[in-house]
Design a protein around this motif. Sequence first.
Motif, mmCIF file in Angstrom:
data_model
loop_
_atom_site.group_PDB
_atom_site.id
_atom_site.type_symbol
_atom_site.label_atom_id
_atom_site.label_comp_id
_atom_site.label_asym_id
_atom_site.label_seq_id
_atom_site.Cartn_x
_atom_site.Cartn_y
_atom_site.Cartn_z
ATOM 1 N N THR A 130 -3.959 -0.715 -2.516
ATOM 2 C CA THR A 130 -4.861 -0.142 -1.519
ATOM 3 C C THR A 130 -5.162 1.304 -1.870
ATOM 4 O OG1 THR A 130 -2.982 0.482 -0.124
ATOM 5 C CG2 THR A 130 -4.045 -1.629 0.339
ATOM 6 N N GLN A 131 -6.274 1.784 -1.336
ATOM 7 C CA GLN A 131 -6.688 3.164 -1.563
ATOM 8 C C GLN A 131 -6.977 3.801 -0.206
ATOM 9 O OE1 GLN A 131 -10.173 3.573 -3.967
ATOM 10 N NE2 GLN A 131 -9.812 5.729 -4.426
ATOM 11 N N PRO A 132 -5.951 4.333 0.468
ATOM 12 C CA PRO A 132 -6.142 4.857 1.819
ATOM 13 C C PRO A 132 -7.011 6.104 1.887
ATOM 14 C CG PRO A 132 -3.931 5.307 1.046
ATOM 15 C CD PRO A 132 -4.552 4.414 0.029
ATOM 16 N N LYS A 133 -7.121 6.807 0.772
ATOM 17 C CA LYS A 133 -8.027 7.946 0.720
ATOM 18 C C LYS A 133 -8.413 8.185 -0.734
ATOM 19 C CE LYS A 133 -4.110 11.184 1.005
ATOM 20 N NZ LYS A 133 -3.525 12.295 1.800
ATOM 21 N N PRO A 134 -9.474 8.920 -0.956
ATOM 22 C CA PRO A 134 -9.933 9.104 -2.338
ATOM 23 C C PRO A 134 -8.815 9.579 -3.264
ATOM 24 C CG PRO A 134 -11.544 9.979 -0.802
ATOM 25 C CD PRO A 134 -10.333 9.603 0.019
ATOM 26 N N HIS A 135 -8.766 8.943 -4.430
ATOM 27 C CA HIS A 135 -7.852 9.311 -5.521
ATOM 28 C C HIS A 135 -6.394 8.942 -5.255
ATOM 29 C CE1 HIS A 135 -11.292 11.530 -6.990
ATOM 30 N NE2 HIS A 135 -11.311 12.264 -5.874
ATOM 31 N N GLU A 136 -6.095 8.320 -4.123
ATOM 32 C CA GLU A 136 -4.709 7.940 -3.825
ATOM 33 C C GLU A 136 -4.598 6.423 -3.768
ATOM 34 O OE1 GLU A 136 -2.322 10.130 -0.866
ATOM 35 O OE2 GLU A 136 -1.963 8.165 0.067
ATOM 36 N N TYR A 137 -3.671 5.866 -4.547
ATOM 37 C CA TYR A 137 -3.486 4.424 -4.635
ATOM 38 C C TYR A 137 -2.058 4.061 -4.241
ATOM 39 C CZ TYR A 137 -7.788 4.559 -7.422
ATOM 40 O OH TYR A 137 -9.078 4.761 -7.851
ATOM 41 N N HIS A 138 -1.945 2.973 -3.469
ATOM 42 C CA HIS A 138 -0.638 2.459 -3.065
ATOM 43 C C HIS A 138 -0.503 1.047 -3.628
ATOM 44 C CE1 HIS A 138 0.319 5.400 0.356
ATOM 45 N NE2 HIS A 138 -0.780 5.845 -0.244
ATOM 46 N N PHE A 139 0.523 0.850 -4.426
ATOM 47 C CA PHE A 139 0.792 -0.468 -5.021
ATOM 48 C C PHE A 139 2.074 -1.000 -4.386
ATOM 49 C CE2 PHE A 139 2.698 -3.126 -8.425
ATOM 50 C CZ PHE A 139 1.683 -4.065 -8.546
ATOM 51 N N ALA A 140 1.939 -2.091 -3.597
ATOM 52 C CA ALA A 140 3.071 -2.634 -2.847
ATOM 53 C C ALA A 140 3.410 -4.036 -3.335
ATOM 54 C CB ALA A 140 2.757 -2.672 -1.353
ATOM 55 N N VAL A 141 4.697 -4.357 -3.276
ATOM 56 C CA VAL A 141 5.207 -5.655 -3.718
ATOM 57 C C VAL A 141 5.976 -6.306 -2.572
ATOM 58 C CG1 VAL A 141 6.643 -6.859 -5.408
ATOM 59 C CG2 VAL A 141 5.441 -4.756 -6.060
ATOM 60 N N THR A 142 5.642 -7.557 -2.269
ATOM 61 C CA THR A 142 6.371 -8.345 -1.272
ATOM 62 C C THR A 142 6.583 -9.749 -1.821
ATOM 63 O OG1 THR A 142 4.317 -9.040 -0.180
ATOM 64 C CG2 THR A 142 5.409 -7.069 0.684
ATOM 65 N N THR A 143 7.404 -10.533 -1.121
ATOM 66 C CA THR A 143 7.680 -11.904 -1.559
ATOM 67 C C THR A 143 7.876 -12.796 -0.349
ATOM 68 O OG1 THR A 143 9.154 -13.284 -2.902
ATOM 69 C CG2 THR A 143 10.164 -11.480 -1.688
ATOM 70 N N ASP A 144 7.635 -14.099 -0.542
ATOM 71 C CA ASP A 144 7.856 -15.060 0.548
ATOM 72 C C ASP A 144 9.206 -15.755 0.437
ATOM 73 O OD1 ASP A 144 7.485 -16.793 -1.551
ATOM 74 O OD2 ASP A 144 5.769 -17.839 -0.705
ATOM 75 N N ALA A 145 10.007 -15.379 -0.573
ATOM 76 C CA ALA A 145 11.363 -15.916 -0.741
ATOM 77 C C ALA A 145 12.142 -14.964 -1.635
ATOM 78 C CB ALA A 145 11.330 -17.318 -1.340
ATOM 79 N N LEU A 179 14.223 -8.822 -4.682
ATOM 80 C CA LEU A 179 13.238 -8.785 -3.608
ATOM 81 C C LEU A 179 13.687 -9.715 -2.498
ATOM 82 C CD1 LEU A 179 9.889 -8.897 -5.619
ATOM 83 C CD2 LEU A 179 10.643 -7.017 -4.160
ATOM 84 N N GLU A 180 13.642 -9.241 -1.278
ATOM 85 C CA GLU A 180 14.017 -10.039 -0.115
ATOM 86 C C GLU A 180 12.801 -10.232 0.789
ATOM 87 O OE1 GLU A 180 16.920 -11.370 0.068
ATOM 88 O OE2 GLU A 180 17.891 -10.252 -1.556
ATOM 89 N N ILE A 181 12.811 -11.319 1.560
ATOM 90 C CA ILE A 181 11.730 -11.564 2.511
ATOM 91 C C ILE A 181 11.652 -10.410 3.504
ATOM 92 C CG2 ILE A 181 10.861 -13.140 4.297
ATOM 93 C CD1 ILE A 181 12.317 -15.387 2.904
ATOM 94 N N GLY A 182 10.442 -9.961 3.775
ATOM 95 C CA GLY A 182 10.252 -8.872 4.724
ATOM 96 C C GLY A 182 10.385 -7.495 4.119
ATOM 97 N N GLN A 183 10.771 -7.436 2.855
ATOM 98 C CA GLN A 183 10.955 -6.152 2.183
ATOM 99 C C GLN A 183 9.688 -5.779 1.418
ATOM 100 O OE1 GLN A 183 13.782 -6.245 -1.043
ATOM 101 N NE2 GLN A 183 14.298 -4.082 -0.818
ATOM 102 N N THR A 184 9.324 -4.516 1.442
ATOM 103 C CA THR A 184 8.195 -4.020 0.668
ATOM 104 C C THR A 184 8.676 -2.903 -0.250
ATOM 105 O OG1 THR A 184 6.584 -4.527 2.405
ATOM 106 C CG2 THR A 184 5.921 -2.932 0.750
ATOM 107 N N LYS A 185 8.329 -3.015 -1.506
ATOM 108 C CA LYS A 185 8.603 -1.945 -2.460
ATOM 109 C C LYS A 185 7.266 -1.386 -2.911
ATOM 110 C CE LYS A 185 13.088 -3.668 -3.995
ATOM 111 N NZ LYS A 185 14.029 -3.845 -5.136
ATOM 112 N N GLU A 186 7.171 -0.057 -3.001
ATOM 113 C CA GLU A 186 5.859 0.564 -3.173
ATOM 114 C C GLU A 186 5.899 1.713 -4.175
ATOM 115 O OE1 GLU A 186 2.570 1.384 0.059
ATOM 116 O OE2 GLU A 186 3.987 3.068 0.026
ATOM 117 N N VAL A 187 4.804 1.821 -4.912
ATOM 118 C CA VAL A 187 4.548 2.948 -5.795
ATOM 119 C C VAL A 187 3.255 3.608 -5.330
ATOM 120 C CG1 VAL A 187 3.929 3.654 -8.142
ATOM 121 C CG2 VAL A 187 5.724 1.950 -7.779
#
Length: 478
Positions: free
Chosen positions: A399-414, A458-466
């Motif tokens: 996602t790009q919540p504002k110009p020039h800023e990017y959020h890369f998130a990782v989730t899993t269903d198991a 990675l666990e369900i409900g967990q988000t890891k982000e860069v």
Amino acid sequence: MIKTHSLGTTCIALILGIFPTLLRAEADNSYAIVVSKTTNANADWRTVVDSLVESHKAKVIVYDGAVTNCTADLAKLLPRYACFVAKPAEAGRQFVADVHRLTRTLNDDPYTDVIWGIVTGHSAADALRIAKNSAPLVIKNGGAGTGLNLDLFTTGKWFSEGAAGEYWTKEANGKPTKQTGPADSTKSIVEFLNNDHPDIFMTSGHASEANWAIGYSYPNGYLQSHAGKLVGQDLQHHIYPVDSTNPKVLLSVGNCLMGHINGPDCMALAWMGSAGVDQLVGYTVVTWYGAMGWGVKDYLTENPGRYSVAESFYFSNQHLLYRLNSQFPKAAKATVNIDGENINKFAQELMQQSGQIPPDQQKDCIGLSWDRDVVALYGDPAWDARLAPSGPHITTTLTQPKPHEYHFAVTTDAATKPGKPLSMLLPERLKNIEVTSGQTLEPLVTSNFIMLFKVGDLEIGQTKEVVFHADLLSSGSK
């Protein structure tokens, strides 16, 4: 599976899950065809180029002399895909190495800037068949001459290279079962290719440009090249022609030399000829370290459905480049002539250029350097051939919540733990990249992709982000 929606003043939000991380070849500069002046002037081979132009709205780059002479024009266009159309006489070991090297020089970083493949064939007709096949392939029926996880497929069969007569089979809705057949499995393998219509076939063991030895540790027959056709020859010298027309992938990830086109009568062209192979991954040299080849298999199978074959090839090579550049920076800058079988000579020249490498690290340094430029992907690089999705599903969200800023998130269903670095192509090319948070995931963000080397559990409900900041990179801009 790409969704876009507004986030207030946000430019874009991209949800990229288990399905493609590539952009399709729709933009004017997203696909380039690179072809020599002599091949482009040949009417039959020009038909191959024209077919790819029509399929991908592609731009054509014609070069004269060495393939490296296309570099400036390719850098100016900076496409997502680069397809090198080449006659067999052009597509040898040095050609493959040159393509690897030149596609790393289109931007300032040491990573490959395009997803590339080589479209060739024993004849222009074979190459045209490959070029015309644009229908996506969901790989459901798997086969191999070595161990294969059949749970990834709806149906499949693999033949043991280590135990005479042993093979495993899986029927739809069933479990893999061990079977016993003839100790010489040549005829059985040919019948499987001809009658069972596998979507993919994987090989390992002893091979050369002329044949593949089916048995690794016991006597067995061969698959051989014969004037652009693939045939089986058993121990009694009976010949079994391969005539398998359904589109398929060959992963020759554990074989020496099967990807080396050293003339018109070679295994790579034979697989592409009578065996229906539209994408082939193989070594142009002898293989011993195996990081690049087996890495393609791992990327394709560890997160089923996430990566196509072409993406798996691309990311396996980028992972290798990261290891080489981060662990052995002097070796990464070394230029050593590739002799397909003389590993000792290669190692000596590499060590001379690399300075002092601790003895316990020399194997990795030599192995990564040996594998870097010697594995080929033959076929259209935009062809979408991938496994059917199966869990656990890892979802990556950019996602790009504002110009020039990017959020890369990782989730899993198991609950899961990625084996290979979690990787994704960026939807637009970037420059001036600065990672501002998430460094514990060991992210690598280049102009073209992101890789996370330490995702961990990675666990369900967990988000890891860069989170990273970057500017857009226009085509042709360094």
